[in-house]
Scaffold this active site. Structure first.
Site, PDB file in Angstrom:
ATOM      1  N   HIS A  58      17.352  11.100  22.671  1.00 34.14           N
ATOM      2  CA  HIS A  58      16.793  11.905  21.725  1.00 34.14           C
ATOM      3  C   HIS A  58      15.897  11.149  21.377  1.00 34.14           C
ATOM      4  CE1 HIS A  58      19.453   8.921  19.487  1.00 34.14           C
ATOM      5  NE2 HIS A  58      19.047   9.391  18.382  1.00 34.14           N
ATOM      6  N   HIS A  60      14.567   9.698  18.229  1.00 36.89           N
ATOM      7  CA  HIS A  60      14.541   8.781  17.032  1.00 36.89           C
ATOM      8  C   HIS A  60      13.738   7.568  17.760  1.00 36.89           C
ATOM      9  CE1 HIS A  60      18.077  10.614  14.442  1.00 36.89           C
ATOM     10  NE2 HIS A  60      16.790  11.155  14.357  1.00 36.89           N
ATOM     11  N   ASP A  62      14.354   4.258  17.387  1.00 36.52           N
ATOM     12  CA  ASP A  62      15.220   3.337  18.056  1.00 36.52           C
ATOM     13  C   ASP A  62      15.604   3.576  19.338  1.00 36.52           C
ATOM     14  OD1 ASP A  62      16.707   5.011  16.167  1.00 36.52           O
ATOM     15  OD2 ASP A  62      18.361   3.591  16.832  1.00 36.52           O
ATOM     16  N   HIS A  63      15.279   4.998  20.032  1.00 35.49           N
ATOM     17  CA  HIS A  63      15.507   5.435  21.185  1.00 35.49           C
ATOM     18  C   HIS A  63      14.305   5.654  22.099  1.00 35.49           C
ATOM     19  CE1 HIS A  63      19.848   5.818  20.037  1.00 35.49           C
ATOM     20  NE2 HIS A  63      19.099   5.869  18.946  1.00 35.49           N
ATOM     21  N   HIS A 116      23.983  15.108  15.717  1.00 34.67           N
ATOM     22  CA  HIS A 116      22.960  13.944  15.378  1.00 34.67           C
ATOM     23  C   HIS A 116      21.593  14.396  15.205  1.00 34.67           C
ATOM     24  CE1 HIS A 116      21.715   9.830  14.505  1.00 34.67           C
ATOM     25  NE2 HIS A 116      21.041   9.885  15.576  1.00 34.67           N
ATOM     26  N   ASP A 135      23.369   8.510  20.465  1.00 28.02           N
ATOM     27  CA  ASP A 135      24.084   8.506  19.240  1.00 28.02           C
ATOM     28  C   ASP A 135      24.975   9.512  18.916  1.00 28.02           C
ATOM     29  OD1 ASP A 135      22.424   6.147  18.581  1.00 28.02           O
ATOM     30  OD2 ASP A 135      21.077   7.032  17.208  1.00 28.02           O
ATOM     31  N   HIS A 173      24.677   1.956  19.567  1.00 26.20           N
ATOM     32  CA  HIS A 173      24.954   0.891  18.693  1.00 26.20           C
ATOM     33  C   HIS A 173      26.105   0.170  18.678  1.00 26.20           C
ATOM     34  CE1 HIS A 173      21.141   2.414  16.653  1.00 26.20           C
ATOM     35  NE2 HIS A 173      21.408   3.502  16.796  1.00 26.20           N
TER      36      HIS A 173
END
Ligand code: ZN
Ligand code: FE
Length: 243
Positions: A58, A60, A62-63, A116, A135, A173
């Protein structure tokens, strides 16, 4: 039969995991998400691998945050949901729910798991008995509902629960201990959950990741998978947001 895939995982950023999937036979290497481009580059170098693919779950930061750097360094194929092509940097191949593509001779199945985010996908590699769930699912938990609804998350988690029991689930995570604390408030009598929490505590004290988990295990200890209805999942999710 294609040569086996090796999965290499390492901590990234604060509590993310980075994953590399490698075929010795073909020399291909895929990063599942790019939490930290520099770290992924370094891990490839240490393994003697060259990055050929990025598989984004996805959009975001941090991805996908390392996409631009890794594209500059090794120009990999970048795969992600077709509908997220405007928000996944450098996307070269958009995929859709139910689609299958080949990596190093292995089939990778795309399963759309909104909740999410809209456009979240997971990658299931049946031959490796592995799924990279981003996530959507965490050990004893699930992703926050930033874009989707509880009903969508309920369906998404059901799709994961219907994968073969032995499937290893690679979550993005390390949220296990805090998820477990909350899970015990939802199911205080769940003996599997109590036993797993003790195990998770000792793993974390020894600095060992609790990821991957398995489908069989999550069906026993994950209150969001066990919610049974989208209404109940919504209640639990709201309670967790305020925990
Ligand atoms: Zn996210
Ligand atoms: Fe994340």
């Amino acid at each position: 039969m294609p040569g086996p895939l090796t999965i290499h995982m390492f901590p990234c950023l604060f509590d993310n995991y980075g994953f590399l999937v490698h075929s010795e036979e073909t020399g291909e290497t895929a990063a599942i998400d790019t939490p930290d481009g520099g770290e992924i580059e370094k891990q490839c170098q240490e393994q003697g691998w060259t990055l050929t693919h990025i598989l984004n779950t996805h959009h975001h930061p941090d991805h996908v945050g390392g996409n631009a750097h890794l594209i500059q360094v090794c120009n990999p194929v970048v795969i992600g949901h077709e509908k997220d092509k405007a928000r996944i940097p450098g996307l070269t191949r958009g995929v859709n729910d139910g689609e299958e593509f080949e990596f190093a001779g292995h089939a990778i199945k795309v399963i759309e798991t909104p909740g999410h985010t809209i456009g979240h996908i997971i990658y299931h590699i049946p031959s490796a008995k592995a799924a990279f769930v981003g996530d959507t699912l965490f050990v004893m938990g699930c992703g926050r509902l930033f874009e989707g609804t509880a009903a969508q998350m309920h369906e998404s988690l059901s799709a994961i629960a219907h994968l073969p029991d032995e499937t290893q689930l690679y979550c993005a995570h390390e949220y296990t201990l805090s998820n477990g604390k909350f899970a015990l408030t939802v199911e205080p009598e769940n003996a599997d959950l109590q036993a797993y929490m003790e195990k998770a505590k000792s793993l974390r004290e020894a600095g060992i990741p609790t990821v991957p988990t398995t489908v069989a295990q999550e069906k026993l200890i994950n209150p969001f998978i066990r919610a049974g209805s989208s209404e109940r999942l919504g209640e639990i999710r709201t309670a967790k947001d305020n925990f």
